[in-house]
Design a protein around this motif. Structure first.
Motif, PDB file in Angstrom:
ATOM      1  N   ASP A 135       0.821  -1.128   0.168  1.00  0.00           N
ATOM      2  CA  ASP A 135       0.010  -0.083   0.074  1.00  0.00           C
ATOM      3  C   ASP A 135       0.859   1.346   0.041  1.00  0.00           C
ATOM      4  O   ASP A 135       1.197   1.735   1.104  1.00  0.00           O
ATOM      5  N   LYS A 136       1.379   1.565  -1.190  1.00  0.00           N
ATOM      6  CA  LYS A 136       2.409   2.645  -1.228  1.00  0.00           C
ATOM      7  C   LYS A 136       1.632   3.970  -1.142  1.00  0.00           C
ATOM      8  O   LYS A 136       2.359   4.933  -0.765  1.00  0.00           O
ATOM      9  N   ALA A 161      -0.288  10.225   3.787  1.00  0.00           N
ATOM     10  CA  ALA A 161      -0.469  10.257   5.133  1.00  0.00           C
ATOM     11  C   ALA A 161      -0.503  11.731   5.735  1.00  0.00           C
ATOM     12  O   ALA A 161       0.304  12.610   5.255  1.00  0.00           O
ATOM     13  N   PRO A 162      -1.427  12.093   6.618  1.00  0.00           N
ATOM     14  CA  PRO A 162      -1.366  13.380   6.784  1.00  0.00           C
ATOM     15  C   PRO A 162       0.022  13.916   7.852  1.00  0.00           C
ATOM     16  O   PRO A 162       0.413  13.366   8.269  1.00  0.00           O
ATOM     17  N   VAL A 179       4.280   3.531   7.315  1.00  0.00           N
ATOM     18  CA  VAL A 179       4.777   2.358   6.875  1.00  0.00           C
ATOM     19  C   VAL A 179       3.845   1.670   5.885  1.00  0.00           C
ATOM     20  O   VAL A 179       2.765   1.427   6.090  1.00  0.00           O
ATOM     21  N   LYS A 180       4.371   1.110   4.557  1.00  0.00           N
ATOM     22  CA  LYS A 180       3.562   0.611   3.597  1.00  0.00           C
ATOM     23  C   LYS A 180       3.386  -0.885   4.175  1.00  0.00           C
ATOM     24  O   LYS A 180       4.579  -1.713   4.363  1.00  0.00           O
ATOM     25  N   LYS A 181       2.310  -1.244   4.145  1.00  0.00           N
ATOM     26  CA  LYS A 181       1.971  -2.921   4.752  1.00  0.00           C
ATOM     27  C   LYS A 181       2.133  -3.760   3.590  1.00  0.00           C
ATOM     28  O   LYS A 181       1.456  -3.442   2.463  1.00  0.00           O
ATOM     29  N   PRO A 182       2.436  -4.996   3.554  1.00  0.00           N
ATOM     30  CA  PRO A 182       2.369  -6.115   2.357  1.00  0.00           C
ATOM     31  C   PRO A 182       1.079  -6.592   2.532  1.00  0.00           C
ATOM     32  O   PRO A 182       0.596  -6.852   3.446  1.00  0.00           O
ATOM     33  N   TYR A 183       0.310  -6.774   1.277  1.00  0.00           N
ATOM     34  CA  TYR A 183      -0.756  -7.362   0.927  1.00  0.00           C
ATOM     35  C   TYR A 183      -0.714  -8.364   0.013  1.00  0.00           C
ATOM     36  O   TYR A 183       0.040  -8.208  -1.085  1.00  0.00           O
ATOM     37  N   THR A 223      -4.968 -12.815  -2.377  1.00  0.00           N
ATOM     38  CA  THR A 223      -6.329 -12.775  -1.711  1.00  0.00           C
ATOM     39  C   THR A 223      -6.556 -11.193  -1.342  1.00  0.00           C
ATOM     40  O   THR A 223      -7.904 -10.920  -1.040  1.00  0.00           O
ATOM     41  N   GLY A 224      -5.581 -10.543  -1.329  1.00  0.00           N
ATOM     42  CA  GLY A 224      -5.618  -8.882  -1.163  1.00  0.00           C
ATOM     43  C   GLY A 224      -5.777  -8.877   0.540  1.00  0.00           C
ATOM     44  O   GLY A 224      -5.967  -7.818   0.802  1.00  0.00           O
TER      45      GLY A 224
END
Length: 499
Positions: free
Chosen positions: A107-108, A114-115, A123-127, A131-132
């Motif tokens: 999720d770049k 981000a405010p 931090v960008k989280k992996p998905y 499955t998403g």
């Protein structure tokens, strides 16, 4: 004798730096679409290691390739036709997605949207791309990249070598092994396919998948001992390396060869006797390498040339076979070796094994790095054990693997002596049974060969490439294929020269 032509590849592992450029360009060309997120037709592994998919070399587990039965007959490890049909809907010998890896995206947007004023850094989280759902990344196609021993104890090639390969830190070793489909002379995947979708092209030996005939039974995945056949989970069809045949037909090298930073890949034509393939695949393990080399035909033999003409091969192919760098490395200099010949598929991607800094090792051991005996004795003490290389390339025959390393070491020592003071090290030449001209030609091919010397692709392909544009594209040009069903794949006729 039934003469056939085979497009083959040799990779010089001494020149691979593990940059993965070949993998990235192949991925972008062939597998950058839905259903192939986990698929790498070309990948670069670090050895020792368990590879991609995990433990693919463990045929006791996956039952890939061929074996000899009790009567000395060649049979698939995965079983005969009746056995395969009995489990056609539930094949137990398939790698799971965790054996490959679950592909991820990130999720770049959070990094740029981000405010302000946050106390924590975004931090960008992996998905998961399957499955998403959020996931943790635990494995990947190059997870072992440059680790040099982190998974050494799990490498199937180290079985039985515990007394020869030490796991101490100071003795840790590693090298890079690029892998693609082997386009075998005796492909297990073709024999195992219930629907006949896998086939080997008569004109150049490239193994392909007919997407219209493929029914997704996945027997080809089990049967391939190199695990280089994949299933597109969006289309349910099998896919694999195509040897970039649209480029080959245009007289161009494969995309992995074209973009290789280390210039370690060589492409060329080999003549082989189709009638000799079965016999070569059924000899005992210790004879497999010589038997496979015996299948290849001498392109300079007038009888072979005439047989090629009688079989309808154009004159350009005969000339290309004589200039083939693959023939030189495999059969003339005899320094290229197949990956796991004991699988009995007769692979057509061969490797020049990596040679540790032998001259430095000789000096460090107090030996004379210009003396043939001292150099040859140093081979057994190199950082990369000969026994490990033999388990990869010679079905365990350390004498053959060591002989190749001796040729490479002698070439280095000879060329250094000739360059520094102009001397001709006759003792080195006599030790490997080669002439000065042969050693210098081998050095040129391995070290400083230009584009046209590394890639010798028949001119006949270029002459007929324009007509191929009207045939409707490649074997993956369907729904979900790299051409996205948009018509014929354009063939570029221009080639670069003089690199």
């Amino acid at each position: 004798m039934r003469i056939r032509a085979q497009v083959a590849m040799v990779m010089n592992l001494d020149k691979c730096i593990g940059c993965h450029t070949c993998s990235v360009t192949c991925k972008q060309t062939w597998t950058n679409r839905e259903g192939t997120e986990y698929v790498w037709f070309n990948n670069v592994e670090t050895k020792p290691g368990i590879g991609y998919p995990k433990h693919y070399e463990d045929q006791e587990r996956w039952k890939g390739g061929w074996k000899l039965d009790g009567k000395g007959r060649l049979v698939l490890r995965s079983g005969g036709r009746a056995k395969r049909l009995s489990r056609i809907f539930a094949n137990p010998d398939l790698p799971a997605i965790d054996d490959y890896y679950e592909p991820a995206t990130f999720d770049k947007d959070i990094l740029v949207s981000a405010p302000g004023g946050l106390t924590d850094t975004p931090v960008k989280k992996p998905y998961s791309k399957l499955t998403g759902e959020p996931m943790s990344i635990e494995w990947g196609a190059n997870w072992e990249d440059s680790l040099g021993g982190d998974t050494m104890d799990q490498d199937p090639n180290l079985r039985g070598l515990a007394d020869k390969v030490k796991f101490e830190f100071e003795k840790t070793f590693m090298f890079h092994l690029p892998r693609i489909c082997e386009h075998c002379l005796n492909p297990a995947c073709v024999s195992a396919c219930p629907s006949g979708a896998m086939y080997k092209r008569e004109e150049d030996g490239i193994v392909l998948v007919d997407q219209d005939r493929c029914r997704g039974w996945r027997m080809c995945v089990s049967a391939c001992p190199y695990k280089k056949v994949y299933v597109n989970h969006a289309t349910g069809k099998a896919e694999k390396c195509t040897f970039c045949f649209p480029r080959i037909e245009a007289g161009q090298p494969t995309i992995c060869s074209e973009t290789c930073v280390g210039r370690l890949r060589y492409l060329g034509i080999l003549w082989y006797d189709e009638d000799a393939v079965l016999a070569a695949a059924t000899v005992p393990d210790e004879e497999l390498l010589d038997a496979q080399r015996g299948v290849f035909l001498d392109p300079f033999d007038p009888a072979v040339q005439q047989a090629a003409r009688d079989a309808g091969h154009p004159e350009e192919w005969i000339e290309a076979a004589m200039a083939s760098p693959v023939w030189k490395l495999i059969s003339e200099y005899r320094i290229a070796l197949p990956l796991h010949p004991e699988y009995r598929t007769l692979p057509m991607v061969w490797y020049v094994p990596p040679l540790s800094p032998v001259l430095d090792a000789a000096g460090a051991a107090g030996r004379d790095d210009t003396d043939a005996d001292d150099i040859f004795h140093t081979i057994d003490d190199l950082r990369i054990p000969v026994a490990y290389l033999a388990s990869l390339f010679t079905a365990g025959d350390t004498a053959v693997a060591g002989g190749v390393l001796m040729k490479l070491a002698a070439m280095r020592a000879y060329m250094r002596a000739r360059t520094l003071d102009g001397t001709v090290a006759r003792e080195l030449l006599d030790g490997i049974g080669m002439t000065a001209d042969q050693v210098e030609a081998m050095y040129r091919l391995l070290a400083i060969a230009k584009y046209d010397e590394r890639y010798v692709i028949p001119a006949a392909h270029a002459k007929t490439a324009a007509a191929l544009e009207d045939l409707g594209g490649c074997s993956l040009d369907g729904d979900g294929g790299p051409g996205m069903g948009g018509g014929p794949v354009p063939v570029i006729l221009s080639t670069r020269r003089g690199q």
